[in-house]
Design a protein around this motif. Sequence first.
Motif, PDB file in Angstrom:
ATOM      1  N   ARG A 126       3.860  37.184  94.548  1.00  0.00           N
ATOM      2  CA  ARG A 126       4.086  36.117  93.570  1.00  0.00           C
ATOM      3  C   ARG A 126       4.329  34.762  94.241  1.00  0.00           C
ATOM      4  NH1 ARG A 126       5.495  34.973  88.326  1.00  0.00           N
ATOM      5  NH2 ARG A 126       7.061  33.348  88.091  1.00  0.00           N
ATOM      6  N   ALA A 127       5.113  34.730  95.309  1.00  0.00           N
ATOM      7  CA  ALA A 127       5.466  33.461  95.951  1.00  0.00           C
ATOM      8  C   ALA A 127       4.223  32.732  96.457  1.00  0.00           C
ATOM      9  CB  ALA A 127       6.439  33.710  97.093  1.00  0.00           C
ATOM     10  N   ALA A 128       3.330  33.450  97.126  1.00  0.00           N
ATOM     11  CA  ALA A 128       2.118  32.819  97.669  1.00  0.00           C
ATOM     12  C   ALA A 128       1.202  32.332  96.551  1.00  0.00           C
ATOM     13  CB  ALA A 128       1.370  33.802  98.559  1.00  0.00           C
ATOM     14  N   LEU A 129       1.041  33.152  95.503  1.00  0.00           N
ATOM     15  CA  LEU A 129       0.156  32.774  94.390  1.00  0.00           C
ATOM     16  C   LEU A 129       0.739  31.593  93.614  1.00  0.00           C
ATOM     17  CD1 LEU A 129      -0.765  36.361  93.183  1.00  0.00           C
ATOM     18  CD2 LEU A 129      -2.315  34.725  94.257  1.00  0.00           C
ATOM     19  N   LYS A 130       2.048  31.585  93.433  1.00  0.00           N
ATOM     20  CA  LYS A 130       2.682  30.494  92.696  1.00  0.00           C
ATOM     21  C   LYS A 130       2.624  29.197  93.495  1.00  0.00           C
ATOM     22  CE  LYS A 130       6.737  29.577  89.857  1.00  0.00           C
ATOM     23  NZ  LYS A 130       5.979  29.240  88.665  1.00  0.00           N
ATOM     24  N   ALA A 131       2.815  29.290  94.809  1.00  0.00           N
ATOM     25  CA  ALA A 131       2.754  28.097  95.660  1.00  0.00           C
ATOM     26  C   ALA A 131       1.357  27.479  95.634  1.00  0.00           C
ATOM     27  CB  ALA A 131       3.149  28.450  97.085  1.00  0.00           C
ATOM     28  N   ALA A 132       0.331  28.323  95.519  1.00  0.00           N
ATOM     29  CA  ALA A 132      -1.044  27.824  95.460  1.00  0.00           C
ATOM     30  C   ALA A 132      -1.398  27.312  94.069  1.00  0.00           C
ATOM     31  CB  ALA A 132      -2.009  28.924  95.866  1.00  0.00           C
ATOM     32  N   GLY A 133      -0.540  27.569  93.076  1.00  0.00           N
ATOM     33  CA  GLY A 133      -0.795  27.078  91.717  1.00  0.00           C
ATOM     34  C   GLY A 133      -1.711  27.961  90.904  1.00  0.00           C
TER      35      GLY A 133
END
Length: 161
Positions: A126-133
């Motif tokens: 989730r963190a990586a996907l959310k950071a990428a928007g």
Amino acid sequence: MAEEIKSLEGLEAVAEGVVATEAAVTREPVRDELGRSYATGKRKDAAARVWIKPGSGKVTVNGKDMNAYFARPVLQMILRQPFTVSGTEDQFDVMATVKGGGLSGQAGAVKHGISKALQLYDPSLRAALKAAGFLTRDSRVVERKKYGKAKARKSFQFSKR
């Protein structure tokens, strides 16, 4: 109502309590009895229903291979972005059905659906996907036509006489 804070120590104690409750929110994987995760992705007028399961990286959209349905390389790249960002290339099979909009909107909808499904399958991504928007829906849609206008904002040609 919240307790009154009278000193710096009181503020630190409240802050530690907030951090502890945020750390306590652990997300559980959401999978069906077949080991798949499902999510709905949307962009413009397109809506995609996406299922992912562990596999070899095969992507099927509306019963066709990704390369056949999205012929342009840019659209294929858009579909691969969530896997690249999360570091899970060729680890999941994707089955998607998409309706509405054009090819660009459909590619964006499938990308949104893949991102949401990946996050449900493995909450640590989730963190990586959310950071990428990628977990945010692109809410831009076509503006409606107004009466007295030629299009949404364009006026008819002005005539003095």
